[in-house]
Design a protein around this motif. Structure first.
Motif, PDB file in Angstrom:
ATOM      1  N   ILE A  93      47.302  49.475  36.556  1.00 42.04           N
ATOM      2  CA  ILE A  93      46.640  50.431  37.438  1.00 42.04           C
ATOM      3  C   ILE A  93      47.695  51.224  38.210  1.00 42.04           C
ATOM      4  O   ILE A  93      48.630  50.654  38.790  1.00 42.04           O
ATOM      5  CB  ILE A  93      45.690  49.700  38.400  1.00 42.04           C
ATOM      6  N   VAL A  94      47.525  52.526  38.208  1.00 41.02           N
ATOM      7  CA  VAL A  94      48.460  53.401  38.920  1.00 41.02           C
ATOM      8  C   VAL A  94      48.253  53.236  40.418  1.00 41.02           C
ATOM      9  O   VAL A  94      47.119  53.268  40.917  1.00 41.02           O
ATOM     10  CB  VAL A  94      48.246  54.871  38.497  1.00 41.02           C
ATOM     11  N   GLN A 151      40.950  55.688  32.893  1.00 43.48           N
ATOM     12  CA  GLN A 151      42.058  55.826  33.835  1.00 43.48           C
ATOM     13  C   GLN A 151      41.637  55.279  35.202  1.00 43.48           C
ATOM     14  O   GLN A 151      40.567  55.616  35.716  1.00 43.48           O
ATOM     15  CB  GLN A 151      42.460  57.305  33.972  1.00 43.48           C
ATOM     16  N   ARG A 152      42.486  54.465  35.750  1.00 45.21           N
ATOM     17  CA  ARG A 152      42.219  53.882  37.070  1.00 45.21           C
ATOM     18  C   ARG A 152      43.436  54.103  37.955  1.00 45.21           C
ATOM     19  O   ARG A 152      44.575  53.945  37.502  1.00 45.21           O
ATOM     20  CB  ARG A 152      41.913  52.384  36.947  1.00 45.21           C
ATOM     21  N   ALA A 153      43.168  54.421  39.228  1.00 44.01           N
ATOM     22  CA  ALA A 153      44.272  54.703  40.151  1.00 44.01           C
ATOM     23  C   ALA A 153      43.858  54.335  41.573  1.00 44.01           C
ATOM     24  O   ALA A 153      42.686  54.435  41.943  1.00 44.01           O
ATOM     25  CB  ALA A 153      44.686  56.166  40.079  1.00 44.01           C
ATOM     26  N   THR A 178      45.017  55.126  45.587  1.00 53.17           N
ATOM     27  CA  THR A 178      45.795  55.974  46.487  1.00 53.17           C
ATOM     28  C   THR A 178      45.633  55.463  47.910  1.00 53.17           C
ATOM     29  O   THR A 178      44.506  55.328  48.398  1.00 53.17           O
ATOM     30  CB  THR A 178      45.340  57.444  46.415  1.00 53.17           C
ATOM     31  N   ASP A 233      38.093  55.591  39.193  1.00 55.31           N
ATOM     32  CA  ASP A 233      38.182  55.475  37.732  1.00 55.31           C
ATOM     33  C   ASP A 233      37.305  56.565  37.115  1.00 55.31           C
ATOM     34  O   ASP A 233      36.398  57.094  37.769  1.00 55.31           O
ATOM     35  CB  ASP A 233      37.781  54.077  37.244  1.00 55.31           C
TER      36      ASP A 233
END
Length: 439
Positions: A322-323, A368-370, A372, A386
């Motif tokens: 995971i970013v 895609q998962r991130a 912040t 996501d």
């Protein structure tokens, strides 16, 4: 949001406050003399942390002193009647020895130290024995119209004073010895005394006073046991707090090693040449290590860097792919995130990640998962997104507790915390966690 430091605004101080403060900071001769006399007399101030053994000693001292003064009033007619058989001076002396220490014990029990209370109680117990031992020498003739001498009837006052002054073995010895003295003195003064009446008087006085002695000794022993258990509990709490502090410092250090030291070494191995960026990164890492060694931060709170590292570790513990990104605003050095709050946010964030891994999968493409993290001086904001399958929050069954309890409920119970979940079928999901300090 200002980044520089500002001077604190001036406050108006009411008239007379400066004089009072100066007097408190610079005690004069009167204050010094008062403190000296307080130490000499053993006066103690109000202390909410006073041991239980001292508190029960004060209460017992006050109770026994009041009992002594009441007994003096009740026995006064009998004392006056029996004074016909003894010199008046001896009667006054015996009355002073038997009851005179009760008001002193009452005063000492209110505001003086344990040592003073026990000294007064011990003096009162000895004074009673002295008065009882003088009975055979004081009475010129037997007391013909009484069943017992008045001092015999108040033997319990001496026993209670002994229970306050000394340890249990000494108090028991006082009970037996004092009971024998009281029985002998009573038989010597009251006529038609026999050996059987002597034994009966001894058994009566010792048996009755043993009950009072047991109550006083048991109360003091219970208070001492409370003090011991409190000390053990405090020691255990200190050990737990120390272990928790060491775990937090170990986590901070591990996060620093991962985020700064290892990344610096990795960049150095890749670059192979002198680089201004690498040099600045190394300098920054060394500064962070110095700060960590100096321990300048509060042990139960996380600064901006420690908070980001803590949340990053929580996310990557669930999934390393995971970013994770972080944005810091000006004034981030002022962030003081409580460790408990950081743990709550990390748990909610980890649950959001796990939910996405379970339910957001889309056949045929990678999701895609991130994460912040935005940090400011007043709080922290964490957003997990996501682009997976998404869902309709209104159609989530009530027995599915992952969102309602583990994310929303957990953040709702956190002071200053809040959480928001946004999702639509086919549009992905966004989970926002927010914490703001109260002041």
């Amino acid at each position: 949001m200002a980044t520089g430091s500002r001077a604190a605004p001036a406050r108006m101080i009411p008239a007379g406050t400066l004089d009072t403060a100066s007097a408190a900071l610079d005690p004069g001769p009167d204050s010094t003399s008062a403190s000296r006399w307080r130490r000499v007399l053993g006066v103690v101030g109000n202390n909410a942390d006073e041991p239980a053994s001292d508190r029960i000693l004060r209460r017992l001292g006050s109770t026994f002193a009041i009992a002594g003064m009441i007994a003096a009033v009740v026995e006064l007619p009998e004392i006056a009647d029996q004074s016909r058989f003894a010199p008046l001076g001896w009667t006054v002396l015996a009355f002073a020895l038997a009851f005179g220490w009760s008001p002193v014990l009452a005063i000492a029990s209110v505001g003086m130290s344990r040592r003073v209370i026990q000294a007064v109680a011990g003096t009162a117990a000895i004074s009673y024995l002295v008065a009882m031992a003088l009975i055979p020498f004081a009475y010129r003739q037997p007391v013909t119209d009484a069943t017992s001498v008045w001092l015999y009837r108040v033997f319990a006052l001496g026993v209670l004073a002994a229970a306050l002054a000394w340890r249990r073995p000494i108090a028991v010895c006082y009970l037996v010895f004092g009971g024998a003295v009281a029985a002998v003195a009573n038989m010597d003064v009251v006529p038609h005394g026999t050996n059987w009446s002597l034994l009966s008087d001894f058994a009566r006085s010792v048996g009755l006073c043993a009950l009072f002695l047991w109550c006083a000794v048991y109360a003091r022993a219970a208070a001492a046991r409370v003090d011991r258990e409190s000390a053990i509990a405090s020691s255990r709490a200190a050990a737990v707090a120390g272990a928790a502090a060491r775990d937090r410092e170990r986590a901070r250090f591990a996060a620093l090693i991962h985020d700064a030291v290892l990344s610096t070494l990795l960049d150095a191995s890749r670059t192979g040449t002198d680089s201004p960026v690498l040099r600045k990164q190394a300098e920054r890492t060394l500064a962070q290590l110095d700060e960590l060694r100096g321990g300048g931060t509060e042990p139960d709170r996380l600064n901006a860097q420690a908070a980001v590292g803590f949340l990053r570790a929580a996310v990557h513990e669930v999934n390393q792919g995971i970013v994770f990104g972080a944005r810091r605003w000006s004034g981030v050095d002022d962030l003081r995130l409580p460790v408990d709050a950081a743990g709550t946010i990390a748990a909610a964030l980890a649950e959001a990640v796990r939910n996405s891994l379970r339910h957001a999968t889309v056949p045929g493409r990678a999701v895609q998962r991130a994460v912040t993290v935005t940090v400011s001086a007043g709080g922290i904001r964490v957003v997990f997104r996501d682009d997976g399958a998404g869902f309709d929050p209104a159609k989530v069954p009530v027995d599915r507790l992952g969102i309602s309890v583990s994310i929303l409920g957990r953040m709702r119970r956190l002071p200053g915390g809040a959480a928001f979940v946004e999702s639509q079928p086919g549009e992905g999901t966004s989970v926002t966690l927010v914490w703001g300090s109260d002041g």
